[in-house]
Design an enzyme around this catalytic site. Structure first.
Site, PDB file in Angstrom:
ATOM      1  N   GLY A 118     -69.172 -21.891  55.952  1.00  0.00           N
ATOM      2  CA  GLY A 118     -70.347 -21.054  55.723  1.00  0.00           C
ATOM      3  C   GLY A 118     -69.999 -19.763  54.985  1.00  0.00           C
ATOM      4  CD1 TRP A 121     -76.481 -17.842  54.712  1.00  0.00           C
ATOM      5  CD2 TRP A 121     -75.740 -19.017  56.481  1.00  0.00           C
ATOM      6  NE1 TRP A 121     -77.468 -17.844  55.669  1.00  0.00           N
ATOM      7  CE2 TRP A 121     -77.049 -18.560  56.755  1.00  0.00           C
ATOM      8  CE3 TRP A 121     -75.078 -19.787  57.450  1.00  0.00           C
ATOM      9  CZ2 TRP A 121     -77.699 -18.840  57.969  1.00  0.00           C
ATOM     10  CZ3 TRP A 121     -75.719 -20.076  58.645  1.00  0.00           C
ATOM     11  CH2 TRP A 121     -77.012 -19.605  58.902  1.00  0.00           C
ATOM     12  CG  HIS A 134     -60.778 -19.744  52.042  1.00  0.00           C
ATOM     13  ND1 HIS A 134     -61.905 -19.585  52.794  1.00  0.00           N
ATOM     14  CD2 HIS A 134     -61.167 -20.408  50.912  1.00  0.00           C
ATOM     15  CE1 HIS A 134     -62.946 -20.117  52.162  1.00  0.00           C
ATOM     16  NE2 HIS A 134     -62.525 -20.620  51.024  1.00  0.00           N
ATOM     17  NE  ARG A 157     -70.814 -26.240  59.339  1.00  0.00           N
ATOM     18  CZ  ARG A 157     -71.228 -26.907  58.274  1.00  0.00           C
ATOM     19  NH1 ARG A 157     -70.504 -26.892  57.168  1.00  0.00           N
ATOM     20  NH2 ARG A 157     -72.349 -27.587  58.294  1.00  0.00           N
ATOM     21  CB  SER A 174     -68.635 -29.454  55.264  1.00  0.00           C
ATOM     22  OG  SER A 174     -69.063 -28.685  54.179  1.00  0.00           O
ATOM     23  CE1 TYR A 189     -73.234 -22.880  57.884  1.00  0.00           C
ATOM     24  CE2 TYR A 189     -73.975 -24.437  59.552  1.00  0.00           C
ATOM     25  CZ  TYR A 189     -74.002 -23.967  58.252  1.00  0.00           C
ATOM     26  OH  TYR A 189     -74.805 -24.600  57.316  1.00  0.00           O
ATOM     27  NE  ARG A 221     -72.252 -32.068  53.075  1.00  0.00           N
ATOM     28  CZ  ARG A 221     -72.621 -32.832  54.114  1.00  0.00           C
ATOM     29  NH1 ARG A 221     -73.125 -34.023  53.893  1.00  0.00           N
ATOM     30  NH2 ARG A 221     -72.460 -32.406  55.350  1.00  0.00           N
ATOM     31  CE  LYS A 222     -77.752 -34.860  55.629  1.00  0.00           C
ATOM     32  NZ  LYS A 222     -77.129 -35.946  56.394  1.00  0.00           N
TER      33      LYS A 222
HETATM   34  P1  A3P Z   1     -72.494 -28.851  54.478  1.00  0.00           P
HETATM   35  O1  A3P Z   1     -71.476 -29.493  53.615  1.00  0.00           O
HETATM   36  O2  A3P Z   1     -72.398 -29.291  55.900  1.00  0.00           O
HETATM   37  O3  A3P Z   1     -73.870 -28.974  53.953  1.00  0.00           O
HETATM   38  P2  A3P Z   1     -68.609 -22.765  52.385  1.00  0.00           P
HETATM   39  O4  A3P Z   1     -69.622 -21.832  51.832  1.00  0.00           O
HETATM   40  O5  A3P Z   1     -67.629 -22.134  53.317  1.00  0.00           O
HETATM   41  O6  A3P Z   1     -67.982 -23.568  51.304  1.00  0.00           O
HETATM   42  O7  A3P Z   1     -69.390 -23.787  53.329  1.00  0.00           O
HETATM   43  C1  A3P Z   1     -70.209 -24.780  52.767  1.00  0.00           C
HETATM   44  C2  A3P Z   1     -71.162 -25.272  53.829  1.00  0.00           C
HETATM   45  O8  A3P Z   1     -72.156 -24.255  54.058  1.00  0.00           O
HETATM   46  C3  A3P Z   1     -71.912 -26.494  53.348  1.00  0.00           C
HETATM   47  O9  A3P Z   1     -72.194 -27.264  54.514  1.00  0.00           O
HETATM   48  C4  A3P Z   1     -73.154 -25.878  52.729  1.00  0.00           C
HETATM   49  O10 A3P Z   1     -74.225 -26.763  52.590  1.00  0.00           O
HETATM   50  C5  A3P Z   1     -73.439 -24.771  53.740  1.00  0.00           C
HETATM   51  N1  A3P Z   1     -74.244 -23.680  53.177  1.00  0.00           N
HETATM   52  C6  A3P Z   1     -74.232 -23.203  51.903  1.00  0.00           C
HETATM   53  N2  A3P Z   1     -75.124 -22.217  51.768  1.00  0.00           N
HETATM   54  C7  A3P Z   1     -75.730 -22.064  52.958  1.00  0.00           C
HETATM   55  C8  A3P Z   1     -76.780 -21.197  53.423  1.00  0.00           C
HETATM   56  N3  A3P Z   1     -77.365 -20.331  52.622  1.00  0.00           N
HETATM   57  N4  A3P Z   1     -77.146 -21.322  54.725  1.00  0.00           N
HETATM   58  C9  A3P Z   1     -76.554 -22.203  55.547  1.00  0.00           C
HETATM   59  N5  A3P Z   1     -75.571 -23.049  55.154  1.00  0.00           N
HETATM   60  C10 A3P Z   1     -75.166 -22.986  53.867  1.00  0.00           C
END
Ligand code: A3P
Length: 346
Positions: free
Chosen positions: A92, A95, A154, A176, A184, A242, A308-309
């Site tokens: 996340g 986000w 990271h 998360r 993910s 998350y 993604r989701k």
């Molecule tokens: P999923 O693959 O389960 O959908 P990171 O930003 O650390 O790369 O994490 C990516 C994950 O956060 C993905 O999860 C992505 O879809 C989700 N994500 C991206 N933007 C987001 C938002 N605004 N709110 C909540 N989750 C989000």
């Protein structure tokens, strides 16, 4: 490391794939002498996007990242007002970057029209130390950044530069549940790997994840490093989950704003500023923005693959009972007794 660059003349798709592979190999050829020498001494395992991951300071990492992290560790000087947003990939990060940026840069009592988050990806507004600022053997000029400066990383807590650990700058860690994080990562890495490499099967990826062999892993060491520091120094490290943010974002945003030294006023709350920030940074809003549908804000990663989701509990669509059992036991073994636990269902 291979010196061979592959030349191939065939279909467009195949030659594009070979080009991508060549690019990865060529990037590694450009590493500094110091970094190449170091790599020779490090344990290595098969990588996903790159030929190998190396065990650098007890975490697994790609060669170009190691060079950037060495430079970050050597040169970065933290300021007291700095804010560092930390995570293990796919927790996340995007986000959190959006939310922290919106909180810190909000205009008095309002979220402006034409907000920077509508025209820039969060990774452009909050740069990663290792993917952007210190990448490619460069030394960034950080003097023009407005304060408080926001950065992303990271890198595990134990490997952060001294100046971040010792100064009063603040760290926010987003974590998360490992079930969803794994799914993910698996999707993401199969999307971004060179097309010439075969897809990594769910089973093979799961073995690597459980062995800790994943970028910046093992995941348990990464989480525990920040978790322990957040307990010992709650004013220094804020530990967010998350799932909690998906559950009650307003509550978590108030906590975050307070920690960042910028609490919401009663007036702001009354005017709905918290809800506006939540909406601006929501998955649904961000995913449909043009800037997040195209381009690469982090080298090699297309922005569209960052969204993604965004669900809690998507792992149930992928895990076999054996996988559930194995990861549950691993989490108990590695995290048990630490007080760190997760909600894994919606
Ligand atoms: P999923 O693959 O389960 O959908 P990171 O930003 O650390 O790369 O994490 C990516 C994950 O956060 C993905 O999860 C992505 O879809 C989700 N994500 C991206 N933007 C987001 C938002 N605004 N709110 C909540 N989750 C989000």
């Amino acid at each position: 490391m291979s010196n061979v660059l592959i030349n191939f003349h065939s279909t467009n798709t195949t030659s594009m794939a070979i080009t991508q592979f060549n690019e990865v190999v060529a990037e590694e050829e450009k590493l500094s002498h110091e970094c190449k020498q170091l790599l020779l001494s490090l344990p290595k395992e098969k990588g996903w996007r790159t030929p190998h991951l190396y065990l650098y300071q007890n975490f697994w990492c790609q060669p170009t990242e190691i060079q950037a992290i060495m430079s970050f560790q050597k040169h970065f000087q933290a300021k007291e007002s700095d804010i560092v947003l930390a995570s293990i990939p796919k927790s996340g990060t995007t986000w959190l970057k959006a939310l922290a940026f919106a909180i810190v840069n909000r205009k008095p009592s309002a979220i402006s029209k034409n907000h920077p988050l509508e025209s820039s990806n969060p990774h452009d507004l909050v740069p990663f130390f290792e993917y952007k600022l210190y990448a490619n053997d460069q030394l960034p000029d950080l003097s023009t950044m407005t304060e408080p400066r926001l950065f992303g990383t990271h890198v595990p807590f134990a490997s952060l530069p001294n100046s971040i650990v010792k100064s009063n700058c603040r760290i926010v860690y987003i974590c998360r549940n490992p079930f969803d994080t794994f799914v993910s990562i698996w999707h993401f890495l199969n999307k971004i790997k060179p097309r010439s490499s075969p897809s990594v099967s769910l089973e093979e990826a799961f073995e690597m994840y459980c062995n800790g062999v994943i970028g910046f892993g093992p995941f348990w060491t990464h989480m525990l490093g920040y978790w322990k520091e957040s307990i010992e120094k709650p004013d220094k490290v804020l530990f967010l989950k998350y799932e909690d943010m998906k559950g009650d974002l307003s509550f978590q945003l108030k906590k975050l704003a307070k920690f960042l030294g910028s609490p919401f006023s009663v007036e702001e709350e009354r005017k709905g500023v918290i809800e506006k920030i939540a909406k601006l940074c929501s998955f649904e809003s961000m995913k449909q923005l043009e800037v997040n549908k195209s381009g690469k804000s982090i080298k090699n990663f297309e922005n569209k693959n960052l969204f993604r989701k965004a669900e809690v509990g998507d792992w149930v669509n992928y895990f076999s009972p054996l996988m559930v059992d194995k990861l549950s036991k691993l989490m108990e073994e590695k995290l048990g007794g630490s007080g760190l636990s997760f909600r894994v269902f919606h």
